[in-house]
Enzyme design. Sequence first.
Site, short mmCIF file in Angstrom:
data_model
loop_
_atom_site.label_atom_id
_atom_site.label_comp_id
_atom_site.label_asym_id
_atom_site.label_seq_id
_atom_site.Cartn_x
_atom_site.Cartn_y
_atom_site.Cartn_z
N LYS A 116 43.90 31.87 42.37
CA LYS A 116 43.42 32.95 41.49
C LYS A 116 44.53 33.89 41.03
CE LYS A 116 38.91 32.76 43.58
NZ LYS A 116 37.53 33.14 43.49
N GLU A 200 40.39 43.76 42.07
CA GLU A 200 40.13 43.96 40.65
C GLU A 200 38.92 44.86 40.49
OE1 GLU A 200 39.69 39.86 39.31
OE2 GLU A 200 37.57 39.86 39.78
N HIS A 235 26.15 34.94 45.12
CA HIS A 235 27.25 34.44 44.26
C HIS A 235 27.16 32.95 44.00
CE1 HIS A 235 28.91 38.38 44.70
NE2 HIS A 235 29.16 38.22 45.98
N ARG A 292 37.96 21.19 38.12
CA ARG A 292 37.19 19.98 38.47
C ARG A 292 35.95 19.93 37.59
NH1 ARG A 292 33.03 22.88 40.61
NH2 ARG A 292 33.69 24.77 41.64
P1 ADP Z 1 34.21 32.02 43.90
O1 ADP Z 1 35.46 31.27 43.56
O2 ADP Z 1 34.10 32.33 45.36
O3 ADP Z 1 32.97 31.38 43.31
P2 ADP Z 1 34.37 33.93 41.68
O4 ADP Z 1 35.60 34.70 41.40
O5 ADP Z 1 34.05 32.78 40.77
O6 ADP Z 1 34.37 33.46 43.22
O7 ADP Z 1 33.12 34.91 41.67
C1 ADP Z 1 31.82 34.47 42.00
C2 ADP Z 1 30.79 35.51 41.62
O8 ADP Z 1 31.07 36.77 42.25
C3 ADP Z 1 30.74 35.84 40.13
O9 ADP Z 1 29.95 34.93 39.38
C4 ADP Z 1 30.12 37.23 40.18
O10 ADP Z 1 28.73 37.14 40.43
C5 ADP Z 1 30.77 37.87 41.40
N1 ADP Z 1 32.02 38.60 41.04
C6 ADP Z 1 33.27 38.15 41.16
N2 ADP Z 1 34.19 39.05 40.70
C7 ADP Z 1 33.49 40.12 40.26
C8 ADP Z 1 33.85 41.38 39.66
N3 ADP Z 1 35.11 41.73 39.43
N4 ADP Z 1 32.84 42.22 39.33
C9 ADP Z 1 31.55 41.88 39.57
N5 ADP Z 1 31.14 40.73 40.14
C10 ADP Z 1 32.09 39.84 40.48
#
Ligand code: ADP
Length: 446
Positions: A116, A200, A235, A292
Site C-alpha cells: 500500500k 490517512e 470491511h 489479482r
Molecule cells: P483491505 O486491503 O484490508 O481490504 P482497504 O484499504 O481496501 O483494506 O479498505 C477496506 C475497507 O475499509 C474500505 O472498503 C472501507 O470500507 C474501509 N476504509 C479503508 N480506508 C478508509 C478511509 N481512509 N476512510 C474510511 N474508510 C476506510
Amino acid sequence: MFRRILIANRGEIALRVIRACRELGVESVCVYSTADKDAPYLKLADRAICIGPGPAKESYLNIPRIISAAEMADVDAIHPGYGFLSERAEFAQICRDCKIEFIGPSPEAMAKLGDKVECKKTAKANKVPIFPGSEGAIEDEDEAAKIAAEIGYPVIIKASAGGGGRGMRVCHNEATLRSNIKQASTEAQAAFGNGAVFIEKFLEHARHVEVQCLGDKHGHAIHLYERDCSMQRRHQKVIEEAPGPGIDRRKRDAVCEAAARLIKAAEYSGAATVEFLMDEKQNFYMLEVNTRVQVEHPVTELITGIDIVKTMIRVAAGEELPYKQRDITIRGHAIECRINAEDPDKGFRPSAGKIDTWHAPGGPGVRLDTHVVQGYTVPPNYDSMIGKLLVHADTRDEALTRMARALREFTVGPIKTTIPLQLRLMENSDFRKGGIDIHFLERMLK
Ligand code: ADP
C-alpha cells in the site's frame, strides 16, 4: 497459448478457471486438500492432485507442494485465483524461477502496486488522487501526531501489507492515535510479516468504488469501468454492482482513466482492481490496488461482455489485449450477491455441513457462479462463501427486481445462508435509491 494450466485454488474460483480453460482449449489441473477431496468440480478438471490436509498452510498456501504438483503435471502456467497465494510476489518469483508462467503480474509490478505504501507513491507520481496522509511508513508516534494534526481527525492507521479488512484502526484524537500506533505495527508484523504502518484521513460517509483494469505485456492498459461495493460488513463486501449508481459521467471517466494510467505506469499485465473511496461530492481517493482477479469480477463481465479470466490467461501467454479502450462500453446494470454459509441471525456464525436441499435460481439474466451441488458438504476449513448470484438487466431497477426474484427461487438447507439477508437488502428503500455509504449495513444490523 498454454497447453496446460494448474489452478492453485479451490471452490467457485477454481471452477471459474476450469471453465475458462475448457473454452480456450487448454487442459486444467486442479490441486485440492483432503477437506475438498469429494468436491464435484474436481471431476471437471482434466486432472486433480491432492496436495495435503485441510489446513491451508499445509495445502493451498504451501508453495513447495504446489510447485511439486505443477512439475509433476508438467504445466506451463499457474492461475492463483484470489486469496491464498494470489498476491504473494514471492510466489510469482518462484514460479518464474521454475519457468512456470504465473497468470498475473510480474513480481516487480506486484510489489510496486500490492504494497500500500509503495502503491501510493506510484499513484502520486501518476496524478492518481490519493488520501491526505503520511507519505510513507510511519516511524514513531510524534511523526504520526504531527501528520494527523495537519490532515485533521479522524484518521485511520493501516498496515502497508494489510488485506481482508484486517489491521485497521480509526483514531478520533491524538491520545488514541499515540496509544495505537505501536500496537498496530506489532500486530501487522505478526499478521503480515511486515510491520510498516501508515495513516490517512478517515472518510465518514464514503462509498467504495473500484475500477477493473486489464494490462498486457506489450505496454497496453485499459479499464472496464467501475463497480460500487459499498454494501460491507466488517470491511468485507456483501453486494457489488456495476456501474456505480448516480456517478457523474465526467467523474467516472476521470477516475477510470486514472486507474488505467496507474496500471500502465506499473507495466502491469493481467487483471487488477484499483480501489477508491468516493466522498459526497464524488471526489475520489485511491485506497489500494488488488493485483489479482477479484471475487466480484463477473459484474463487470456482465456489463462489458468481456471474459476477464480468459483475457488474463491470454495476456499471460503473451497475447496482446484483444480490446482497445474505445471498444469498451457499459450495457445495462449488473448486481452480485455473495451467498455465504453463515447465520445472519446468530452474528454471522459460519454454518458448515451437508447441503441436502439446493434449488438454484435461473431464467433470464441470471448467472450463478458456484461449486456447490445438492449433497455437497461445506468444509469448515475455509472462507464461508458458497456462491455468487448475479443478475443483469437493462436498468438498475429491473436488476434489483430480478435479483429479488432470483433470491426467492433460491432454497438452500439445512445449513444457514445469507440469502434471507440479501433479500431484505434488495427490498430496502435506501439501497434501492442507490448511493448508500460503506457503513450502511452495519448501521442497519445494529
Ligand atoms: P483491505 O486491503 O484490508 O481490504 P482497504 O484499504 O481496501 O483494506 O479498505 C477496506 C475497507 O475499509 C474500505 O472498503 C472501507 O470500507 C474501509 N476504509 C479503508 N480506508 C478508509 C478511509 N481512509 N476512510 C474510511 N474508510 C476506510
